[in-house]
Write an enzyme that holds these catalytic residues in place. Sequence first.
Site, PDB file in Angstrom:
ATOM      1  N   HIS A  61       0.839  -1.201   0.000  1.00 54.53           N
ATOM      2  CA  HIS A  61       0.000   0.000   0.000  1.00 54.53           C
ATOM      3  C   HIS A  61       0.871   1.247   0.000  1.00 54.53           C
ATOM      4  CE1 HIS A  61       0.943  -0.560   4.236  1.00 54.53           C
ATOM      5  NE2 HIS A  61       0.365   0.564   4.584  1.00 54.53           N
ATOM      6  N   HIS A  63       1.513   3.775   1.921  1.00 52.76           N
ATOM      7  CA  HIS A  63       1.990   4.512   3.092  1.00 52.76           C
ATOM      8  C   HIS A  63       3.505   4.561   2.972  1.00 52.76           C
ATOM      9  CE1 HIS A  63      -1.755   4.051   5.877  1.00 52.76           C
ATOM     10  NE2 HIS A  63      -1.782   5.166   5.169  1.00 52.76           N
ATOM     11  N   ASP A  65       6.142   4.412   4.710  1.00 50.68           N
ATOM     12  CA  ASP A  65       7.107   3.461   5.293  1.00 50.68           C
ATOM     13  C   ASP A  65       7.224   2.178   4.475  1.00 50.68           C
ATOM     14  OD1 ASP A  65       4.424   3.226   6.378  1.00 50.68           O
ATOM     15  OD2 ASP A  65       5.161   1.732   7.795  1.00 50.68           O
ATOM     16  N   HIS A  66       6.292   1.949   3.543  1.00 48.92           N
ATOM     17  CA  HIS A  66       6.328   0.729   2.721  1.00 48.92           C
ATOM     18  C   HIS A  66       6.863   0.952   1.310  1.00 48.92           C
ATOM     19  CE1 HIS A  66       3.964  -1.821   5.557  1.00 48.92           C
ATOM     20  NE2 HIS A  66       3.711  -0.611   6.023  1.00 48.92           N
ATOM     21  N   HIS A 139      -7.164  -2.184   6.021  1.00 48.32           N
ATOM     22  CA  HIS A 139      -6.308  -1.143   6.594  1.00 48.32           C
ATOM     23  C   HIS A 139      -6.972   0.215   6.346  1.00 48.32           C
ATOM     24  CE1 HIS A 139      -2.647   0.467   8.169  1.00 48.32           C
ATOM     25  NE2 HIS A 139      -2.087   0.814   7.027  1.00 48.32           N
TER      26      HIS A 139
HETATM   27 ZN   LIG Z   1       0.076   1.394   6.636  1.00 46.75          ZN
END
Ligand SMILES: [Zn+2]
Length: 251
Positions: A61, A63, A65-66, A139
Amino acid sequence: MRISLVFLGTGAPDAGLDDMPATALRVGSSLLLLDSGEGVQHKLVKVGLGLNKVDAVLLTHLHSDHVIGLVPLVQTRTLMFKSAKSLSVLGPPGVRRFLDECFSSLHFDPGGAVEVQELGGGEEVKLGEVVARTEPLDHTVVTLGYSISVGAGFSLCYLTDTRPVLREDLRCSVLIHDSTFSWVDLDKAIEFKHSTALEAGALASKLGARLLFLYHVSSRYRDREFLESEARRFHFNTYAATKYMHVYLST
Ligand SMILES: [Zn+2]
């Protein structure tokens, strides 16, 4: 076939720990990257997995941090290895726009270095010896998990970030699951749409996984053994993943 995992980042966002989600999965001569957190290119080099060896990146996804580590990874790989084959990037809708806008803002043209496939839930993609199926997760934004099969005998499920989602037809020999919180912080897990280690253990047990890795763990839990013992109430063969942990799954 030889299958192994190298965890490159296993935590939730924390500025001081350099531990954003990214996991390398080696299947024979193929190398897949599951998520691409900040600093992933340095970590691949550090563990001896060259940037040009990555065949595909499977993003869950959008976000930061990914995904934020993917931009410098593509740029360095393109500049250093001009003959590298194009990198397959799988992910939910929005991935193409994210990459296009980043590269355009950075005045960088990756040419044909990246091939993006935006996917919905329940789609299958063949990547060499591997079949990756997307699993819709629960999520705060559109998120895909991946169940990755090699032949009939091995499957790995990568399910983060998400509340626990039980899909009866899911088969996992190995489960890597969101365990951002302890069960004592269940209210936060529900509010932010993550899972507790206890929930990850319960799900691993229901899915019949032989091995569970706790993943995306919040830095508020300095002692990850505490989370392991929580998950082991339901699933004994459980380990909290740690950065640079190398696991051989099949020879
Ligand atoms: Zn996330």
